[in-house]
Design a protein around this motif. Structure first.
Motif, PDB file in Angstrom:
ATOM      1  N   ALA A   7      -3.900  13.722  -2.645  1.00 13.76           N
ATOM      2  CA  ALA A   7      -3.367  12.380  -2.613  1.00 13.76           C
ATOM      3  C   ALA A   7      -4.370  11.152  -2.893  1.00 13.76           C
ATOM      4  N   ARG A   8      -3.724  10.099  -2.989  1.00 12.58           N
ATOM      5  CA  ARG A   8      -4.745   9.109  -3.099  1.00 12.58           C
ATOM      6  C   ARG A   8      -4.210   7.647  -2.540  1.00 12.58           C
ATOM      7  N   GLN A   9      -4.892   7.028  -1.796  1.00 16.63           N
ATOM      8  CA  GLN A   9      -4.184   5.487  -1.490  1.00 16.63           C
ATOM      9  C   GLN A   9      -4.222   4.511  -2.550  1.00 16.63           C
ATOM     10  N   MET A  10      -3.435   3.608  -2.835  1.00 18.09           N
ATOM     11  CA  MET A  10      -3.207   2.857  -3.883  1.00 18.09           C
ATOM     12  C   MET A  10      -2.351   1.642  -3.385  1.00 18.09           C
ATOM     13  N   GLU A  11      -2.793   0.599  -4.283  1.00 14.84           N
ATOM     14  CA  GLU A  11      -1.877  -0.772  -4.225  1.00 14.84           C
ATOM     15  C   GLU A  11      -0.896  -1.010  -5.180  1.00 14.84           C
ATOM     16  N   ARG A  12       0.306  -1.330  -5.161  1.00 15.33           N
ATOM     17  CA  ARG A  12       1.217  -1.584  -5.970  1.00 15.33           C
ATOM     18  C   ARG A  12       1.878  -2.885  -5.828  1.00 15.33           C
ATOM     19  N   SER A  42       0.711  -1.176  -0.115  1.00  9.50           N
ATOM     20  CA  SER A  42       0.088  -0.052   0.009  1.00  9.50           C
ATOM     21  C   SER A  42       0.812   1.133   0.131  1.00  9.50           C
ATOM     22  N   PHE A  43       0.377   2.141  -0.912  1.00  3.46           N
ATOM     23  CA  PHE A  43       1.216   3.327  -1.045  1.00  3.46           C
ATOM     24  C   PHE A  43       0.201   4.695  -1.021  1.00  3.46           C
ATOM     25  N   ARG A  44       0.565   5.912  -0.570  1.00  2.00           N
ATOM     26  CA  ARG A  44       0.059   7.181  -0.906  1.00  2.00           C
ATOM     27  C   ARG A  44       0.821   7.837  -1.985  1.00  2.00           C
ATOM     28  N   GLU A  45      -0.130   8.104  -3.036  1.00  2.00           N
ATOM     29  CA  GLU A  45       0.404   8.553  -4.286  1.00  2.00           C
ATOM     30  C   GLU A  45       0.002   9.937  -4.234  1.00  2.00           C
ATOM     31  N   HIS A  46       1.138  11.109  -4.431  1.00  2.00           N
ATOM     32  CA  HIS A  46       1.012  12.520  -4.663  1.00  2.00           C
ATOM     33  C   HIS A  46       1.319  12.871  -5.942  1.00  2.00           C
TER      34      HIS A  46
END
Length: 264
Positions: free
Chosen positions: A24-29, A13-17
């Motif tokens: 910003a949004r939370q995302m899975e990578r 899980s990451f927070r993308e800026h």
């Protein structure tokens, strides 16, 4: 339906800026797996490599061939891989008795290698050891190389998922891809490919190898030891790689793209 997980990758899980000011949004990578793999050969602790823990039997065989611990796959008896509780993997390899001499000598030399890479005259001499030149000749036209480069992406399952995997492909003279192996390390991917090719009884002398990597001296060494007549890499070559390829009869292609390439 959720997509099937790709072997060798795990979701984080990451927070993308964003630079344009969007929230910003939370995302899975998916990230490529990297783990210490302790290689034990005939009961001797030989090396600990950072690798992606997939296709480890292929890796074990290719590693032993590249290290010149065995002269042929027939001397490779077995490989058993298992995760260890402390983290990482243990790869236990059994070679025929004929490999015991080279194994003990190489293990002794490895003790002289320090954290700086290669310490001492003995280690330097070992790294620059003379190799038998490549005798096989393979008629590969530029069009075949372009064909292989264009097709490689379709075979890079782990690479597409993570954008962080090196790939090594075994190709026929007309540019058809027979085998691909992937790993976080370019040397590991090459060893996995050599092992997979040996297990499939594919003669390296009648194929060329395509790597998604810069061409280093060590990769040239692996190709020469395997008897591969042509090595092509997506990125540029180093000075020593070009010199060693020329002195050992290896045809070397670098900066191999879909529309151009360099031949040393």
């Amino acid at each position: 339906m959720a997509p099937m997980p790709v072997e060798g990758a795990r979701d984080f899980s990451f927070r993308e800026h964003f630079a344009d000011g969007r929230p910003a949004r939370q995302m899975e990578r998916a990230l490529i797996e990297e783990a210490p793999v302790a290689i034990e050969i005939n009961g001797i602790g030989y090396a600990v490599m950072m690798a992606t823990p997939t296709d480890l039997e292929d890796y074990a065989l290719g590693f032993c061939l590249s290290e010149q611990l065995i002269a042929s796959p027939a001397e490779f008896l077995s490989a058993d891989a298992a995760p260890v509780e402390a983290g990482g993997w243990m790869l236990r390899v059994q070679l025929a008795a004929s490999g015991a001499g080279p194994l003990l000598e190489r293990a002794r030399l490895r003790l002289a290698e320090g954290s700086c890479g290669l310490c001492g005259i003995e280690s330097l001499e070992q790294v620059m050891r003379p190799l038998s030149p490549v005798t096989a000749k393979l008629d590969v036209e530029p069009a075949a190389l372009f064909r292989a480069v264009e097709a490689l992406g379709d075979h890079q399952v782990l690479g597409r998922e993570t954008r962080a995997a090196h790939a090594a492909a075994l190709c026929t003279p007309d540019g058809a891809i027979k085998l691909v192996r992937e790993d976080v390390g370019r040397h590991n991917a090459f060893d996995k490919l050599l092992g997979a090719g040996a297990r499939a009884s594919l003669d390296p002398a009648s194929h060329f190898v395509l790597l998604t990597a810069r061409c280093s001296f060590e990769l040239v060494q692996k190709a020469v030891i395997a008897g591969v007549p042509l090595l092509a890499t997506i990125s540029a070559a180093s000075t020593l790689a070009v010199e060693q390829a020329a002195s050992h009869g290896l045809r070397l292609i670098s900066l191999a793209r879909e529309d151009s390439l360099l031949q040393a």
